[in-house]
Design an enzyme around this catalytic site. Structure first.
Site, PDB file in Angstrom:
ATOM      1  N   ASN A   1       0.873  -1.179   0.000  1.00 20.42           N
ATOM      2  CA  ASN A   1       0.000   0.000   0.000  1.00 20.42           C
ATOM      3  C   ASN A   1       0.906   1.223   0.000  1.00 20.42           C
ATOM      4  O   ASN A   1       1.458   1.591   1.032  1.00 20.42           O
ATOM      5  CB  ASN A   1      -0.894  -0.016   1.247  1.00 20.42           C
ATOM      6  CG  ASN A   1      -1.730   1.244   1.356  1.00 20.42           C
ATOM      7  OD1 ASN A   1      -1.855   2.001   0.389  1.00 20.42           O
ATOM      8  ND2 ASN A   1      -2.303   1.482   2.535  1.00 20.42           N
TER       9      ASN A   1
ATOM     10  N   LYS B   1       0.120   4.259  -0.435  1.00 27.41           N
ATOM     11  CA  LYS B   1      -0.541   5.477   0.057  1.00 27.41           C
ATOM     12  C   LYS B   1      -0.258   6.652  -0.909  1.00 27.41           C
ATOM     13  O   LYS B   1      -0.177   6.439  -2.106  1.00 27.41           O
ATOM     14  CB  LYS B   1      -0.099   5.797   1.480  1.00 27.41           C
ATOM     15  CG  LYS B   1      -0.183   4.570   2.397  1.00 27.41           C
ATOM     16  CD  LYS B   1      -0.007   4.904   3.820  1.00 27.41           C
ATOM     17  CE  LYS B   1       0.051   3.616   4.635  1.00 27.41           C
ATOM     18  NZ  LYS B   1      -0.022   3.809   6.051  1.00 27.41           N
TER      19      LYS B   1
ATOM     20  N   HIS C   1      -9.546   1.261   4.863  1.00 21.16           N
ATOM     21  CA  HIS C   1      -8.237   1.466   5.506  1.00 21.16           C
ATOM     22  C   HIS C   1      -8.405   2.451   6.668  1.00 21.16           C
ATOM     23  O   HIS C   1      -9.213   3.376   6.592  1.00 21.16           O
ATOM     24  CB  HIS C   1      -7.231   2.007   4.481  1.00 21.16           C
ATOM     25  CG  HIS C   1      -5.842   2.024   5.024  1.00 21.16           C
ATOM     26  ND1 HIS C   1      -5.377   3.039   5.818  1.00 21.16           N
ATOM     27  CD2 HIS C   1      -4.825   1.128   4.918  1.00 21.16           C
ATOM     28  CE1 HIS C   1      -4.126   2.775   6.170  1.00 21.16           C
ATOM     29  NE2 HIS C   1      -3.767   1.616   5.633  1.00 21.16           N
TER      30      HIS C   1
ATOM     31  N   GLU D   1      -6.795   4.922   7.575  1.00 23.47           N
ATOM     32  CA  GLU D   1      -6.669   6.347   7.211  1.00 23.47           C
ATOM     33  C   GLU D   1      -7.941   6.855   6.543  1.00 23.47           C
ATOM     34  O   GLU D   1      -8.310   8.022   6.690  1.00 23.47           O
ATOM     35  CB  GLU D   1      -5.421   6.539   6.328  1.00 23.47           C
ATOM     36  CG  GLU D   1      -4.148   6.458   7.168  1.00 23.47           C
ATOM     37  CD  GLU D   1      -2.959   5.815   6.484  1.00 23.47           C
ATOM     38  OE1 GLU D   1      -2.896   5.790   5.247  1.00 23.47           O
ATOM     39  OE2 GLU D   1      -2.070   5.324   7.220  1.00 23.47           O
TER      40      GLU D   1
ATOM     41  N   GLU E   1      -5.373  -4.559  10.827  1.00 22.81           N
ATOM     42  CA  GLU E   1      -4.352  -3.526  10.972  1.00 22.81           C
ATOM     43  C   GLU E   1      -4.649  -2.705  12.225  1.00 22.81           C
ATOM     44  O   GLU E   1      -5.442  -1.757  12.171  1.00 22.81           O
ATOM     45  CB  GLU E   1      -4.359  -2.596   9.762  1.00 22.81           C
ATOM     46  CG  GLU E   1      -4.100  -3.295   8.450  1.00 22.81           C
ATOM     47  CD  GLU E   1      -3.526  -2.338   7.411  1.00 22.81           C
ATOM     48  OE1 GLU E   1      -2.416  -2.599   6.961  1.00 22.81           O
ATOM     49  OE2 GLU E   1      -4.162  -1.325   7.101  1.00 22.81           O
TER      50      GLU E   1
ATOM     51  N   GLY F   1       2.298   2.636  10.583  1.00 26.57           N
ATOM     52  CA  GLY F   1       3.229   3.743  10.345  1.00 26.57           C
ATOM     53  C   GLY F   1       3.955   4.219  11.590  1.00 26.57           C
ATOM     54  O   GLY F   1       4.608   5.263  11.573  1.00 26.57           O
TER      55      GLY F   1
ATOM     56  N   SER G   1       3.374  -1.787  10.461  1.00 24.23           N
ATOM     57  CA  SER G   1       4.820  -1.786  10.672  1.00 24.23           C
ATOM     58  C   SER G   1       5.479  -3.132  10.372  1.00 24.23           C
ATOM     59  O   SER G   1       6.434  -3.531  11.043  1.00 24.23           O
ATOM     60  CB  SER G   1       5.165  -1.303  12.093  1.00 24.23           C
ATOM     61  OG  SER G   1       4.727   0.033  12.269  1.00 24.23           O
TER      62      SER G   1
HETATM   63  C1  PEP Z   1      -0.825   0.338   6.003  1.00 23.84           C
HETATM   64  O1  PEP Z   1      -1.054   1.514   5.897  1.00 23.84           O
HETATM   65  O2  PEP Z   1      -1.591  -0.476   5.452  1.00 23.84           O
HETATM   66  C2  PEP Z   1       0.331  -0.063   6.791  1.00 23.84           C
HETATM   67  C3  PEP Z   1       0.324  -1.238   7.322  1.00 23.84           C
HETATM   68  O3  PEP Z   1       1.355   0.845   6.940  1.00 23.84           O
HETATM   69  P1  PEP Z   1       2.794   0.577   7.673  1.00 23.84           P
HETATM   70  O4  PEP Z   1       3.340  -0.700   7.107  1.00 23.84           O
HETATM   71  O5  PEP Z   1       3.606   1.766   7.341  1.00 23.84           O
HETATM   72  O6  PEP Z   1       2.508   0.449   9.140  1.00 23.84           O
END
Ligand code: PEP
Length: 250
Positions: free
Chosen positions: A8, A10, A94, A96, A165, A171, A210
């Site tokens: 992803n 983003k 997601h 976000e 998630e 992040g 992460s």
């Molecule tokens: C994501 O936004 O789907 C995600 C898991 O981001 P990150 O790997 O940066 O935590």
């Protein structure tokens, strides 16, 4: 069922950066087996990514979409626009989208329905905030997001993947421990098995938050973790390919 390892990106990477990434990424993953790879670039890069990936097994995903086919919806992208470019997956709900753009379960449900109608495979994202975890509400929040997000499509479960998630892990550099993730993943597996009346064999439950080349192995070894949704570490072709490599060796 092959693991699904998805990037992803983003709001990152211009068209030129997308071309450069794919050129560097392809040789790193040409021997990949037993793992399905998906990349979700920003909408502006999908066309060029689709051309560059056309002779490969790597799938493309949208990071979001609106549920209508066309019309007066300024700033939105429709399922038809995605499928025309060879996109096969779409990330929906997601954190976000939920927390920055205020998307609610009912809107996400409309998008899931629309994606399925148009032959796109939804990846429904769910996960609790830190506050919800500290209040002991992790499982109830995840259950609500799944039941509401998938209302009316329970019989189609094998055409859907789910990404767990935890919001506090996205992040932040703080991943859920394998045990924390496995607890929620096994809860999700039981839940989707129940609501789909056993029709969930084709559903991957991916972990996101992460994930990197160092923690991927211990996470993917958990029995109910069937793939990853990777943000930050997917922006670097070397790091993303390492996550894929580690996952196919488990
Ligand atoms: C994501 O936004 O789907 C995600 C898991 O981001 P990150 O790997 O940066 O935590």
């Amino acid at each position: 069922m092959a693991y699904l390892i998805a990037a992803n990106w983003k709001m990152n990477k211009t068209v030129a950066e997308t071309e450069d990434y794919i050129q560097r990424f392809l040789p790193l993953v040409e021997d990949t087996k037993n793992v399905e790879i998906m990349i979700a670039p920003p909408f502006t890069s999908i066309f060029v990514a689709s051309q560059k990936l056309s002779n490969t097994d790597i799938k493309l995903g949208g990071q979001n979409m609106y549920y209508k086919e066309k019309g007066a919806f300024t700033g939105e992208i429709s399922p038809l626009m995605l499928t025309e470019l060879g996109v096969s997956y779409v990330i929906l709900g997601h954190s976000e989208r939920r927390h920055i753009f205020g998307e609610k379960d009912s809107l996400i449900n409309s998008k899931v329905l629309s994606a399925l109608e148009h032959g796109l495979r939804p990846i429904l994202c769910v996960g609790e905030t830190l506050e919800e975890r500290e209040q002991g509400r992790t499982l109830s929040v995840v259950e609500r997001q799944i039941r509401n997000g998938l209302a009316g499509v329970e019989a189609e479960m094998s055409r859907i993947d789910i990404a767990y998630e935890p919001v506090w892990a996205i992040g932040t550099g703080v991943n859920a421990t394998p045990e924390q993730a496995e607890e929620v993943h096994s809860f999700i597996r039981n839940l989707i098995n129940e609501i789909s009346k056993g029709n969930d064999q084709g559903t991957r439950i991916m972990y996101g938050g992460s994930v990197n080349e160092n923690n991927a192995e211990s996470l993917i070894k958990q029995p109910n973790i069937n793939g990853f949704l990777v943000g930050t570490a997917s922006l670097d072709p070397e790091r993303f390919s390492q996550i894929i490599k580690v996952s196919q060796e488990v």
